[in-house]
Design a protein around this motif. Structure first.
Motif, mmCIF file in Angstrom:
data_model
loop_
_atom_site.group_PDB
_atom_site.id
_atom_site.type_symbol
_atom_site.label_atom_id
_atom_site.label_comp_id
_atom_site.label_asym_id
_atom_site.label_seq_id
_atom_site.Cartn_x
_atom_site.Cartn_y
_atom_site.Cartn_z
ATOM 1 N N LEU A 422 54.496 27.987 55.614
ATOM 2 C CA LEU A 422 53.200 27.801 54.864
ATOM 3 C C LEU A 422 51.744 27.944 55.374
ATOM 4 C CD1 LEU A 422 53.167 26.099 52.474
ATOM 5 C CD2 LEU A 422 53.020 23.385 53.615
ATOM 6 N N PHE A 423 51.005 28.644 53.997
ATOM 7 C CA PHE A 423 49.335 28.721 54.725
ATOM 8 C C PHE A 423 49.151 27.403 53.055
ATOM 9 C CE2 PHE A 423 51.115 32.207 56.881
ATOM 10 C CZ PHE A 423 49.809 33.175 57.309
ATOM 11 N N ILE A 424 47.589 26.736 53.894
ATOM 12 C CA ILE A 424 46.464 26.591 53.116
ATOM 13 C C ILE A 424 45.433 27.187 52.605
ATOM 14 C CG2 ILE A 424 47.459 24.435 54.239
ATOM 15 C CD1 ILE A 424 45.056 24.404 55.608
ATOM 16 N N GLN A 425 44.682 26.839 51.660
ATOM 17 C CA GLN A 425 43.347 27.564 51.251
ATOM 18 C C GLN A 425 42.545 26.584 51.622
ATOM 19 O OE1 GLN A 425 41.611 30.044 47.300
ATOM 20 N NE2 GLN A 425 43.912 29.334 47.203
ATOM 21 N N PRO A 426 41.977 26.417 52.552
ATOM 22 C CA PRO A 426 40.740 25.141 52.054
ATOM 23 C C PRO A 426 40.211 25.124 50.725
ATOM 24 C CG PRO A 426 40.747 26.695 53.705
ATOM 25 C CD PRO A 426 41.331 27.203 52.872
ATOM 26 N N ALA A 427 39.652 24.015 50.153
ATOM 27 C CA ALA A 427 39.078 22.764 50.080
ATOM 28 C C ALA A 427 37.842 24.372 49.163
ATOM 29 C CB ALA A 427 38.820 21.791 49.211
ATOM 30 N N LEU A 428 37.130 24.466 49.957
ATOM 31 C CA LEU A 428 35.771 24.889 50.055
ATOM 32 C C LEU A 428 36.050 26.478 49.486
ATOM 33 C CD1 LEU A 428 32.921 25.520 50.292
ATOM 34 C CD2 LEU A 428 33.176 25.820 52.757
ATOM 35 N N ASN A 429 36.872 26.925 50.358
ATOM 36 C CA ASN A 429 37.199 28.067 49.333
ATOM 37 C C ASN A 429 37.892 28.409 47.953
ATOM 38 O OD1 ASN A 429 37.314 28.737 52.548
ATOM 39 N ND2 ASN A 429 38.836 30.860 52.100
ATOM 40 N N ARG A 430 38.688 27.122 47.551
ATOM 41 C CA ARG A 430 38.955 27.203 45.918
ATOM 42 C C ARG A 430 37.529 27.057 44.838
ATOM 43 N NH1 ARG A 430 42.618 23.466 48.251
ATOM 44 N NH2 ARG A 430 41.705 22.256 47.370
ATOM 45 N N VAL A 431 36.696 26.590 45.688
ATOM 46 C CA VAL A 431 35.405 25.966 44.984
ATOM 47 C C VAL A 431 35.123 26.901 44.988
ATOM 48 C CG1 VAL A 431 33.466 25.002 44.967
ATOM 49 C CG2 VAL A 431 34.885 23.716 45.501
ATOM 50 N N ILE A 432 34.466 27.867 46.071
ATOM 51 C CA ILE A 432 33.852 29.395 46.103
ATOM 52 C C ILE A 432 34.493 29.833 45.170
ATOM 53 C CG2 ILE A 432 33.230 31.174 47.058
ATOM 54 C CD1 ILE A 432 32.832 28.976 49.554
ATOM 55 N N ASN A 433 35.603 30.823 44.392
ATOM 56 C CA ASN A 433 36.393 31.172 44.818
ATOM 57 C C ASN A 433 36.171 31.059 42.376
ATOM 58 O OD1 ASN A 433 37.679 32.808 46.470
ATOM 59 N ND2 ASN A 433 39.380 31.486 46.645
ATOM 60 N N LEU A 434 35.879 29.779 42.026
ATOM 61 C CA LEU A 434 35.857 29.484 40.990
ATOM 62 C C LEU A 434 34.269 30.223 40.894
ATOM 63 C CD1 LEU A 434 37.451 26.028 40.913
ATOM 64 C CD2 LEU A 434 38.275 27.989 39.606
ATOM 65 N N PHE A 435 33.720 29.647 42.158
ATOM 66 C CA PHE A 435 32.115 30.169 40.645
ATOM 67 C C PHE A 435 31.558 31.215 41.245
ATOM 68 C CE2 PHE A 435 27.950 31.575 42.383
ATOM 69 C CZ PHE A 435 26.939 30.771 41.654
ATOM 70 N N TYR A 436 33.071 32.723 41.935
ATOM 71 C CA TYR A 436 32.595 33.799 41.662
ATOM 72 C C TYR A 436 33.935 34.673 40.739
ATOM 73 C CZ TYR A 436 29.232 33.785 45.024
ATOM 74 O OH TYR A 436 28.369 33.888 46.218
ATOM 75 N N LEU A 437 34.724 33.183 39.912
ATOM 76 C CA LEU A 437 35.584 34.038 38.688
ATOM 77 C C LEU A 437 35.110 34.420 37.662
ATOM 78 C CD1 LEU A 437 39.071 32.085 37.529
ATOM 79 C CD2 LEU A 437 37.021 33.051 35.266
ATOM 80 N N TYR A 438 35.131 35.680 37.609
ATOM 81 C CA TYR A 438 33.968 36.152 36.161
ATOM 82 C C TYR A 438 34.892 37.098 35.326
ATOM 83 C CZ TYR A 438 33.780 41.808 38.096
ATOM 84 O OH TYR A 438 33.904 42.112 38.940
ATOM 85 N N THR A 439 33.894 37.948 34.397
ATOM 86 C CA THR A 439 34.937 37.981 33.170
ATOM 87 C C THR A 439 34.112 39.580 32.147
ATOM 88 O OG1 THR A 439 35.729 36.547 32.268
ATOM 89 C CG2 THR A 439 35.917 38.090 30.920
ATOM 90 N N ILE A 440 34.694 40.770 32.471
ATOM 91 C CA ILE A 440 33.697 41.835 32.219
ATOM 92 C C ILE A 440 34.301 41.929 30.407
ATOM 93 C CG2 ILE A 440 33.358 44.401 32.625
ATOM 94 C CD1 ILE A 440 34.710 43.728 35.730
ATOM 95 N N ALA A 441 33.321 41.913 29.961
ATOM 96 C CA ALA A 441 33.817 42.057 28.171
ATOM 97 C C ALA A 441 32.793 42.463 27.748
ATOM 98 C CB ALA A 441 34.686 40.901 27.575
ATOM 99 N N GLU A 442 32.036 43.372 26.595
ATOM 100 C CA GLU A 442 31.482 43.230 25.828
ATOM 101 C C GLU A 442 31.329 42.474 24.842
ATOM 102 O OE1 GLU A 442 29.132 45.839 26.516
ATOM 103 O OE2 GLU A 442 29.831 45.544 28.261
ATOM 104 N N LEU A 443 31.091 40.784 24.928
ATOM 105 C CA LEU A 443 31.420 40.299 23.647
ATOM 106 C C LEU A 443 30.427 38.782 24.494
ATOM 107 C CD1 LEU A 443 35.112 39.440 24.247
ATOM 108 C CD2 LEU A 443 33.928 40.476 22.807
ATOM 109 N N SER A 444 30.012 38.048 23.302
ATOM 110 C CA SER A 444 29.231 37.416 23.865
ATOM 111 C C SER A 444 29.519 36.456 24.484
ATOM 112 C CB SER A 444 28.922 36.168 21.619
ATOM 113 O OG SER A 444 30.077 35.552 21.594
ATOM 114 N N TRP A 445 28.464 35.759 24.743
ATOM 115 C CA TRP A 445 28.921 34.022 25.769
ATOM 116 C C TRP A 445 30.089 33.709 25.536
ATOM 117 C CZ3 TRP A 445 29.331 28.717 26.332
ATOM 118 C CH2 TRP A 445 29.565 28.623 27.313
ATOM 119 N N ILE A 446 30.079 33.022 24.009
ATOM 120 C CA ILE A 446 31.198 32.235 23.411
ATOM 121 C C ILE A 446 32.899 33.145 24.244
ATOM 122 C CG2 ILE A 446 32.295 31.340 21.703
ATOM 123 C CD1 ILE A 446 29.048 30.764 21.667
#
Length: 468
Positions: A422-446
């Motif tokens: 059983l491995f764990i992912q620290p809460a800080l890592n999960r928050v940082i990962n969300l901050f850098y979750l990103y989308t590449i697309a030629e679309l408007s922000w919405i």
């Protein structure tokens, strides 16, 4: 079989900017396969990898240095007064950061390069004054040549060396196959990272990149045509044709700006290079000169892409020793023709020190809200399969950092299950990962936000499409 060490090989490291941490993963896979070179040639961003090799930096050390590199030193602003007149502005930034921070951080040592005996190295620069490519041998290259070879117009100033001005060679050619041919290479191994896409995008940055794409690919196709003609002559003289091996990403790599903003990190780029090279080496089919030359660098259309990372920590038994381990996973979800294709790249760090990239990565939907990335890695010359079971049942919880808290890790060797941990992912890592979750697309922000949510939802359904 012909002795591997008797074959004369040239390694061509083409450009692609600082994101060419990718090269370090490729070089690790080549070394692991026992493929060595007599000559290495670098152009544009490929100068980083060439200079590291010529400085005696091993592929494993190169990967470690890229992972530890502080990218804040990559490009420095000029004095404020320089920006007051757009007519006299020499560039957007200076090369001081590369000289003082990046080169030392990557282990690039000019004294060692000039004294190199183990192999021959060449560095390509554009002599702007004469409008010609110059291939500088390692025993003559200077730090100014290295900097000039990566000085893209607008972004970095040209460099004056003696009486001539020098800059990046990418506008003429981004891969100097001619230098390898002149050195009588029997095999040319080209590592190519410049995109070759079909869609023309809007925006100044996209179109600047398109100009590089056109110049680099066009120059390479001319080089391949020359190689084709030389091979026809060799066949007429009963000589073996020169083989051209090309290792490239399946999809275009993210841009330097994504790397500098940490949307993608060095670990992911290295793991990509290692996985792509390992897959190529399994088949090892040289480029067919009868094909359309554009196929040499063609890449799949990336569609709308969502990227995120996950890291899990725990303990695992490897080679009879209980070790602290950290698993690093990078997911790319691409919506292509109304289907979402999921790709994962991986590495494992053992005892907080050794980063080992994975290959033959795949993502399996195990059902019941569980996805299972799988990959192969080699530790102390032993091959292991690792399966990582991750619960992803609720999209809202995932976007709040409440999912992916744990993972069940299975280790397999020679088809036998060794253990589950059983491995764990620290809460800080999960928050940082969300901050850098990103989308590449030629679309408007919405529209981009809507696409991100639509694509992420596929992870929480049963119709996840696998990709290796």
């Amino acid at each position: 079989m012909e002795n591997e060490h008797e074959i004369k090989r040239s390694l061509i490291l083409a450009g692609g900017g600082v994101r060419l941490a990718y090269h370090a993963g490729v070089l690790q896979a080549l070394e692991q396969a026992g493929i060595s070179f007599n000559h290495v040639d670098g152009t544009s961003g490929g100068i980083f990898g060439t200079a590291m090799m010529a400085s005696g930096v091993s592929p494993t050390e190169a990967a470690k240095r890229w992972r530890n590199l502080n990218l804040k030193g990559f490009m420095r602003i000029l004095p404020i007064k320089n920006y007051l007149s757009r007519h006299n502005l020499e560039a957007m930034g200076s090369a001081d950061g590369i000289r003082k921070k990046i080169f030392p951080g990557l282990g690039i040592d000019l004294t060692k390069i000039n004294a190199l005996n183990a192999l021959n190295a060449t560095f390509n620069v554009c002599n702007f004054s004469n409008k010609r490519i110059e291939s500088i041998p390692h025993n003559e290259v200077t730090e100014d040549h290295l900097i000039a070879g990566m000085s893209l117009p607008i972004f970095m100033p040209a460099i004056k060396i003696k009486t001539d001005w020098y800059t990046d060679a990418v506008w003429i050619k981004d891969a100097n196959l001619t230098e390898a041919i002149n050195r009588e290479a029997e095999e040319i191994w080209l590592i190519w990272c410049i995109a070759n896409t079909r869609s023309y995008l809007n925006g100044a940055l996209n179109q600047y990149v398109h100009m590089i794409e056109m110049s680099a690919n066009g120059g390479l196709f001319t080089e391949i045509e020359l190689l084709q003609q030389i091979n026809l002559q060799r066949l007429q003289n009963s000589l073996k044709p020169i083989q051209l091996h090309i290792i490239k990403p399946e999809y275009p790599l993210p841009l330097d700006s994504d790397f500098l903003l940490n949307h993608i990190n060095a670990d992911t780029l290295i793991n990509m290079g290692y996985a792509d090279a390992s897959q190529y080496i399994l088949n090892r089919l040289p480029f067919n000169m009868a094909m359309d030359f554009s196929q040499s660098t063609s890449m799949k259309q990336p569609g709308i892409t969502v990227h995120f990372r996950q890291q899990f920590k725990g303990r695992i038994m490897l080679n009879g020793k209980n070790r602290t381990a950290s698993i690093h996973l990078s997911f790319f979800l691409r919506e292509i023709n109304m289907q979402v294709v999921t790709t994962c790249y991986s590495s494992i760090s053992c005892d907080t020190e050794n980063f080992i990239s994975g290959y033959q990565n795949q993502v399996v939907n195990a059902g019941n809200g569980v996805i299972q990335p799988e990959f192969i890695f080699i530790f102390n010359k032993q091959k292991y399969v690792m399966k990582v079971e991750i619960k992803m049942k609720n999209l809202i919880d995932f976007l709040l950092g409440l999912e992916c808290k744990t993972a069940v890790v299975s280790l397999i060797k020679n088809g036998n299950d060794l253990e589950k941990s059983l491995f764990i992912q620290p809460a800080l890592n999960r928050v940082i990962n969300l901050f850098y979750l990103y989308t590449i697309a030629e679309l408007s922000w919405i529209k981009k936000r809507e696409a991100k949510l639509r694509i992420l939802k596929t992870l929480f359904k049963t119709h996840l499409k696998n990709s290796t």
